[in-house]
Enzyme design. Structure first.
Site, PDB file in Angstrom:
ATOM      1  N   LEU A 193       2.065   0.358 -15.140  1.00 19.12           N
ATOM      2  CA  LEU A 193       0.763   0.204 -14.505  1.00 19.12           C
ATOM      3  C   LEU A 193      -0.152   1.381 -14.810  1.00 19.12           C
ATOM      4  O   LEU A 193      -1.320   1.207 -15.183  1.00 19.12           O
ATOM      5  CB  LEU A 193       0.933   0.033 -12.999  1.00 19.12           C
ATOM      6  CG  LEU A 193      -0.351  -0.164 -12.192  1.00 19.12           C
ATOM      7  CD1 LEU A 193      -1.158  -1.342 -12.719  1.00 19.12           C
ATOM      8  CD2 LEU A 193      -0.027  -0.350 -10.716  1.00 19.12           C
ATOM      9  N   ARG A 273       2.127   2.420  -3.261  1.00 18.30           N
ATOM     10  CA  ARG A 273       2.649   2.012  -1.964  1.00 18.30           C
ATOM     11  C   ARG A 273       2.024   2.895  -0.899  1.00 18.30           C
ATOM     12  O   ARG A 273       1.816   4.097  -1.102  1.00 18.30           O
ATOM     13  CB  ARG A 273       4.182   2.144  -1.912  1.00 18.30           C
ATOM     14  CG  ARG A 273       4.935   1.035  -2.643  1.00 18.30           C
ATOM     15  CD  ARG A 273       4.785  -0.302  -1.933  1.00 18.30           C
ATOM     16  NE  ARG A 273       5.586  -1.360  -2.523  1.00 18.30           N
ATOM     17  CZ  ARG A 273       5.150  -2.221  -3.428  1.00 18.30           C
ATOM     18  NH1 ARG A 273       3.902  -2.127  -3.877  1.00 18.30           N
ATOM     19  NH2 ARG A 273       5.938  -3.191  -3.885  1.00 18.30           N
ATOM     20  N   ASP A 297      -5.405   0.049  -1.930  1.00 17.02           N
ATOM     21  CA  ASP A 297      -4.985  -1.334  -2.111  1.00 17.02           C
ATOM     22  C   ASP A 297      -3.657  -1.598  -1.413  1.00 17.02           C
ATOM     23  O   ASP A 297      -3.182  -2.723  -1.377  1.00 17.02           O
ATOM     24  CB  ASP A 297      -4.855  -1.653  -3.609  1.00 17.02           C
ATOM     25  CG  ASP A 297      -4.502  -3.108  -3.860  1.00 17.02           C
ATOM     26  OD1 ASP A 297      -5.239  -3.984  -3.372  1.00 17.02           O
ATOM     27  OD2 ASP A 297      -3.475  -3.375  -4.526  1.00 17.02           O
ATOM     28  N   GLU A 302       1.178  -3.906   6.428  1.00 16.91           N
ATOM     29  CA  GLU A 302       0.388  -4.985   5.829  1.00 16.91           C
ATOM     30  C   GLU A 302       0.759  -6.316   6.461  1.00 16.91           C
ATOM     31  O   GLU A 302       1.941  -6.586   6.661  1.00 16.91           O
ATOM     32  CB  GLU A 302       0.622  -5.036   4.311  1.00 16.91           C
ATOM     33  CG  GLU A 302       0.152  -3.783   3.585  1.00 16.91           C
ATOM     34  CD  GLU A 302       0.321  -3.860   2.073  1.00 16.91           C
ATOM     35  OE1 GLU A 302       0.664  -4.958   1.566  1.00 16.91           O
ATOM     36  OE2 GLU A 302       0.108  -2.846   1.384  1.00 16.91           O
ATOM     37  N   HIS A 321      -4.362  -5.546  -0.923  1.00 15.20           N
ATOM     38  CA  HIS A 321      -3.191  -5.618  -1.808  1.00 15.20           C
ATOM     39  C   HIS A 321      -3.324  -6.772  -2.803  1.00 15.20           C
ATOM     40  O   HIS A 321      -2.445  -7.629  -2.922  1.00 15.20           O
ATOM     41  CB  HIS A 321      -1.911  -5.769  -0.988  1.00 15.20           C
ATOM     42  CG  HIS A 321      -0.688  -5.275  -1.733  1.00 15.20           C
ATOM     43  ND1 HIS A 321       0.377  -4.696  -1.086  1.00 15.20           N
ATOM     44  CD2 HIS A 321      -0.361  -5.267  -3.051  1.00 15.20           C
ATOM     45  CE1 HIS A 321       1.309  -4.361  -1.977  1.00 15.20           C
ATOM     46  NE2 HIS A 321       0.865  -4.704  -3.180  1.00 15.20           N
TER      47      HIS A 321
END
Length: 361
Positions: A193, A273, A297, A302, A321
């Site tokens: 990523l 995270r 994000d 969550e 997210h």
């Protein structure tokens, strides 16, 4: 005969297949030593078929290709497991699954595949059956996440959070920002990523610094340093991109001390995270102006509760997210990794994306 790949193995009688197909199938079986129903796949779905994360039987069989001729793929909702089939299954596909369920009922499993990249919730791997391997879907997020990361870093470096706040206040503030080519972007973690984001930024001219466990040079970065040396470069960052796995070593890594060492007016983007960043310290830094903007994000909890104070923090952009998963084709990419590993397992080759129990990813 293209449709035969969607048949379950027990529905096929090789003796009744046309001659050419029979020869191909028997050669394939002889090559791998496969028998009918030799690939038993248990799929667990926590979401409904309308979800882009739903794994269907046909999607698994399509991904398996020829191996699908010898597969029995059964899909179950997480709320209605079939422990009898799980006890005989060789392969498991799921996300957010109950590890105790696998520990207690999945003794025959050879491979457990997670349709997400983050695996922190599954550690330690003491639930994994003896001889089984645990793999994730790392690598499927690069295309979407890379573009999203490019967008977000540009927004932060261009002062978009400030403009959003001014719009709320009906305030005209034509403050200019320096171009992206003058910026230094620091990546905490430089896996698939991070490299995907950096590759899209690089043509625009910013300096890329990568912080990694190995500290080894990387073609995608102008400079690479060890995690232990992050304090030597944190003060140079115009934007800190947090994109490392959550492990015991990275939990809380971006703490108040690290944020205080960032240059005044710099920004932060967490696409990794939630627990890696101390959000209380982040809120304080945004409120007092030490940081000019941030984007999150990912969060400790969550969905983010509606009463969270983060919703109203000035110059903070909140994404629910959604940075890395594509609305179309996401599961197919995950299943491509799974199917590739089934092929590798059957031919005695090393698997891809195997989770390192020591590293935690």
């Amino acid at each position: 005969m293209l449709g035969t790949r969607f048949l379950l193995a027990q529905d096929l009688d090789v003796k009744k297949l046309p001659y050419g197909i029979k020869i191909a199938c028997t050669d394939y079986v002889r090559h791998k030593g496969l028998k009918m129903r030799d690939i038993l796949v248990y799929v667990e779905n926590r979401l409904s078929p309308s979800s882009p994360y739903f794994v269907s039987q046909s999607a698994v069989l399509t991904a398996l290709g020829k191996d699908g001729l010898y597969a029995d793929v059964r899909c179950y909702p997480a709320s209605a497991p079939d422990y009898d089939f799980l006890a005989t299954a060789h392969y498991f596909i799921g996300s957010g699954f109950d590890t105790e369920r696998i520990k207690n009922h999945g003794s025959s499993l050879r491979l457990v595949h997670c349709t997400s990249a983050g695996v922190d919730r599954y550690l330690p791997l003491d639930w994994l059956p003896d001889g089984a391997m645990f793999t994730n879907s790392s690598g499927v997020h690069g295309e979407k996440g890379g573009a999203f990361g490019l967008m977000t870093v540009l927004m932060l470096c261009e002062g978009v959070p400030r403009h959003i706040e001014n719009q709320k206040l009906h305030r005209w503030d034509p403050a200019l920002s320096k171009g992206i080519a003058s910026k230094t972007i620091l990546f905490l973690g430089f896996g698939d990523l991070g490299q995907a984001i950096a590759a899209r930024l690089k043509p625009l001219g910013p300096k890329i610094i990568a912080v990694t466990r190995s500290g080894q040079p990387n073609a995608g970065a102008d400079q690479t340093v060890l995690v232990e040396e992050v304090h030597t470069v944190i003060g140079r960052a115009d934007c800190l991109v947090v994109c490392c796995p959550l492990t015991p070593a990275t939990r809380g890594m971006v703490d108040r001390e690290m944020i205080s060492k960032m240059k005044r007016g710099s920004t932060l983007f967490n696409i990794a995270r939630g627990p890696i960043v101390d959000n209380r310290a982040l809120v304080d830094a945004l409120t007092d102006g030490h940081l000019s903007g941030a984007a999150l994000d990912v969060f400790d909890q969550e969905p983010l509760p509606s009463d969270s104070n983060l919703w109203d923090v000035p110059n903070l952009i909140i994404f629910p997210h959604i940075s890395c998963d594509d609305a179309e084709g996401y599961i197919d990419k995950c299943l491509s990794i799974f199917a590739g590993n089934v092929e590798r397992y059957l031919t005695g080759r090393p698997l891809n994306n195997v989770i390192d129990t020591q590293a935690g990813y």
